[in-house]
Design a protein around this motif. Sequence first.
Motif, PDB file in Angstrom:
ATOM      1  N   GLN A  78       0.803  -1.220   0.000  1.00 60.24           N
ATOM      2  CA  GLN A  78       0.000   0.000   0.000  1.00 60.24           C
ATOM      3  C   GLN A  78       0.834   1.268   0.000  1.00 60.24           C
ATOM      4  O   GLN A  78       0.355   2.327  -0.432  1.00 60.24           O
ATOM      5  CB  GLN A  78      -0.965   0.000   1.180  1.00 60.24           C
ATOM      6  CG  GLN A  78      -0.347  -0.036   2.540  1.00 60.24           C
ATOM      7  CD  GLN A  78      -1.408  -0.119   3.637  1.00 60.24           C
ATOM      8  OE1 GLN A  78      -1.988   0.895   4.035  1.00 60.24           O
ATOM      9  NE2 GLN A  78      -1.687  -1.338   4.100  1.00 60.24           N
ATOM     10  N   ASP A  79       2.100   1.191   0.457  1.00 60.64           N
ATOM     11  CA  ASP A  79       2.931   2.386   0.448  1.00 60.64           C
ATOM     12  C   ASP A  79       3.337   2.802  -0.960  1.00 60.64           C
ATOM     13  O   ASP A  79       3.909   3.874  -1.157  1.00 60.64           O
ATOM     14  CB  ASP A  79       4.175   2.184   1.312  1.00 60.64           C
ATOM     15  CG  ASP A  79       5.095   1.094   0.783  1.00 60.64           C
ATOM     16  OD1 ASP A  79       4.611   0.224   0.022  1.00 60.64           O
ATOM     17  OD2 ASP A  79       6.296   1.115   1.111  1.00 60.64           O
ATOM     18  N   ARG A  80       2.988   1.974  -1.956  1.00 56.29           N
ATOM     19  CA  ARG A  80       3.299   2.303  -3.354  1.00 56.29           C
ATOM     20  C   ARG A  80       2.124   2.980  -4.063  1.00 56.29           C
ATOM     21  O   ARG A  80       2.179   3.202  -5.272  1.00 56.29           O
ATOM     22  CB  ARG A  80       3.703   1.035  -4.113  1.00 56.29           C
ATOM     23  CG  ARG A  80       4.875   0.305  -3.475  1.00 56.29           C
ATOM     24  CD  ARG A  80       5.397  -0.787  -4.365  1.00 56.29           C
ATOM     25  NE  ARG A  80       6.422  -1.587  -3.683  1.00 56.29           N
ATOM     26  CZ  ARG A  80       7.280  -2.380  -4.299  1.00 56.29           C
ATOM     27  NH1 ARG A  80       7.242  -2.486  -5.618  1.00 56.29           N
ATOM     28  NH2 ARG A  80       8.166  -3.077  -3.615  1.00 56.29           N
ATOM     29  N   PHE A  81       1.070   3.280  -3.328  1.00 52.69           N
ATOM     30  CA  PHE A  81      -0.110   3.926  -3.909  1.00 52.69           C
ATOM     31  C   PHE A  81      -0.291   5.315  -3.321  1.00 52.69           C
ATOM     32  O   PHE A  81      -0.204   5.500  -2.104  1.00 52.69           O
ATOM     33  CB  PHE A  81      -1.373   3.093  -3.647  1.00 52.69           C
ATOM     34  CG  PHE A  81      -1.460   1.859  -4.487  1.00 52.69           C
ATOM     35  CD1 PHE A  81      -2.200   1.852  -5.661  1.00 52.69           C
ATOM     36  CD2 PHE A  81      -0.785   0.696  -4.118  1.00 52.69           C
ATOM     37  CE1 PHE A  81      -2.275   0.702  -6.440  1.00 52.69           C
ATOM     38  CE2 PHE A  81      -0.852  -0.443  -4.883  1.00 52.69           C
ATOM     39  CZ  PHE A  81      -1.597  -0.449  -6.053  1.00 52.69           C
ATOM     40  N   ASN A  82      -0.548   6.282  -4.197  1.00 45.28           N
ATOM     41  CA  ASN A  82      -0.924   7.631  -3.768  1.00 45.28           C
ATOM     42  C   ASN A  82      -2.349   7.877  -4.257  1.00 45.28           C
ATOM     43  O   ASN A  82      -2.626   7.806  -5.461  1.00 45.28           O
ATOM     44  CB  ASN A  82       0.014   8.679  -4.362  1.00 45.28           C
ATOM     45  CG  ASN A  82      -0.103  10.013  -3.661  1.00 45.28           C
ATOM     46  OD1 ASN A  82       0.405  10.190  -2.558  1.00 45.28           O
ATOM     47  ND2 ASN A  82      -0.792  10.963  -4.282  1.00 45.28           N
ATOM     48  N   ILE A  83      -3.262   8.119  -3.322  1.00 41.17           N
ATOM     49  CA  ILE A  83      -4.683   8.179  -3.659  1.00 41.17           C
ATOM     50  C   ILE A  83      -5.260   9.530  -3.260  1.00 41.17           C
ATOM     51  O   ILE A  83      -5.112   9.963  -2.113  1.00 41.17           O
ATOM     52  CB  ILE A  83      -5.452   7.038  -2.967  1.00 41.17           C
ATOM     53  CG1 ILE A  83      -4.854   5.682  -3.378  1.00 41.17           C
ATOM     54  CG2 ILE A  83      -6.935   7.102  -3.308  1.00 41.17           C
ATOM     55  CD1 ILE A  83      -5.509   4.492  -2.713  1.00 41.17           C
ATOM     56  N   ILE A  84      -5.900  10.187  -4.213  1.00 39.84           N
ATOM     57  CA  ILE A  84      -6.536  11.477  -3.960  1.00 39.84           C
ATOM     58  C   ILE A  84      -8.025  11.382  -4.270  1.00 39.84           C
ATOM     59  O   ILE A  84      -8.489  10.420  -4.894  1.00 39.84           O
ATOM     60  CB  ILE A  84      -5.907  12.608  -4.806  1.00 39.84           C
ATOM     61  CG1 ILE A  84      -6.211  12.380  -6.303  1.00 39.84           C
ATOM     62  CG2 ILE A  84      -4.411  12.719  -4.550  1.00 39.84           C
ATOM     63  CD1 ILE A  84      -5.898  13.565  -7.189  1.00 39.84           C
TER      64      ILE A  84
END
Length: 409
Positions: free
Chosen positions: A212-218
Motif C-alpha cells: 500500500q505504500d506504493r499507492f498515492n490516492i486522492i
Amino acid sequence: MKRYVSFLVLLMTAISLQAQDFQQFFNDSTLRLDYIFAGDKKSQHIYLDQLHKSAGWYGRRHHLDQLPLEGNGDITMKDAATGTVIYRHSFSTLFQEWLSTAEARQTSRSFENVFLVPYPRQAVEITVTLRDYHARTMASMTHRVNPTDILIRRQHQQSHYTTIHAAADTARCIHVAFVAEGYTVGQMDQYLADCRAATEALFRHEPFKQLQDRFNIIAIQSPSHDTDVSQPGKNIWLDTALGSHFDTFYSTRYLTTLHLKRLHDLLAGTPYEHIIILANTAHYGGGGIYNSYNLCYTRGQQFLPVVVHEFGHSFGGLGDEYPYGNDDPMYFADTEPWEPNLTTHTTHPAKWQKLIDEGRASLVEGGGYLTHGVWRGQEDCRMRTNEHPDFCPVCQEALTRLIKFYTEK
C-alpha cells in the motif's frame, strides 16, 4: 573482429533501449490524447480529436517501451527522428465491448476515448491500435505530434482535491484518483467518507495490503446538480457531473459513463493515472474498464466488495471469473486471453503452472462469462463472487507483478 564489434553495438543499443532515461525523451508534463473510436461490427475507425498539455507526469518512468499487459488495444510512441520506441501503453475500451452487441450489427456509433502519455521533448509518431477478441488488428491509426505545436491546448488544475492515502515516494508510485458522481455540494463529506472506506477495503486485500505504500490516492470534489445517477430502464435521467447511467448495453446493473473528455477535464492538473468513480446511488451495479476507469455504486451492502472487484478490472486487467451466459462469447479456444487470470489452454505447462506445482492453484472450468472452454485458477475469488474475501493466488500474483512493473526499475 568486425562481427564482434557489430555484436557489441547491437547489444549496447538493446541495453540502452531497455533502460531508457525518461529525461532523454520526455518533459515532466502530460500529453492527453483525445480520440473518437467509431464504426460498427463490420468496420471500425480511429480519429484524432484534441491534444492537451498539463503540468506533471504521474505515470511510470521506467519500462517505458514495455506493455504492462496486452489489453485489447495499445498506444506506441516513437521518436520521429530515429524510429525508436520510447513509450507503450495498453488499454481496453467500451467501444470494443459494444462491437459484440446486437446494436453494432445494424448501427454505427462513436465513442470518446482519452489516454495519457508523457510529454515528448521532440517530435513523435503515435500509433493507436485496436484488436478484436481473436487478437487481430481491427483498426490502427498513426499521427505525428510536434510538442511545440501552438494548438495543443494548455490545461490547468480545475478541481480541489484531498489526499486520501500518501505514498512513501510520490515520484515512484501508482497515482489513483477518486471522482464524485451523483453527490451534490452538500454531500461532499459523505463522498470523502466513501473514498476512505473504499481505500481501506482495497488495502485489506493482498497484494494491495503489503504494497500500500506504493499507492498515492486522492479524491477530487466534483459536485453534481442532482443526487443519484440515471436509470434509463426506469425513465430516470439526472444532471450529474459525468452523466453516467445504468442499463449500459441494456444490462440493468452495468454502470458506465461515455463522457471521458468531461472526466479528464475534471481531473486536469491533479496527480492521477488510474480512476475510481464513486456513484451516489443505492441501485446495485458498477463497471471497470482496463486502464480507463472503475465506476461503482456506494449506497448498498455490496459497495466495498464491488469497488475492489472493479479495481481488479480497471487497474489489474483481471477478467471476470463467473459464468454469465454463453451467447456472444468474448473468449475462444484459438486465442489465449490476455487477462492473467483466465486461460483457454490446459496443456502442460499451464498459464500459472508454478502455482499449480506449489498446490496453490489448479484449473477450474468456467470463467469469462462462459461455463465451458475457459478456466480459472481456483474455485472462488474476488473476481468471481462478492462473498469471497480475497483475490485468489493467480490474481494476487498477477497484481503483484503489475504493481512492481509500475514502481520498480
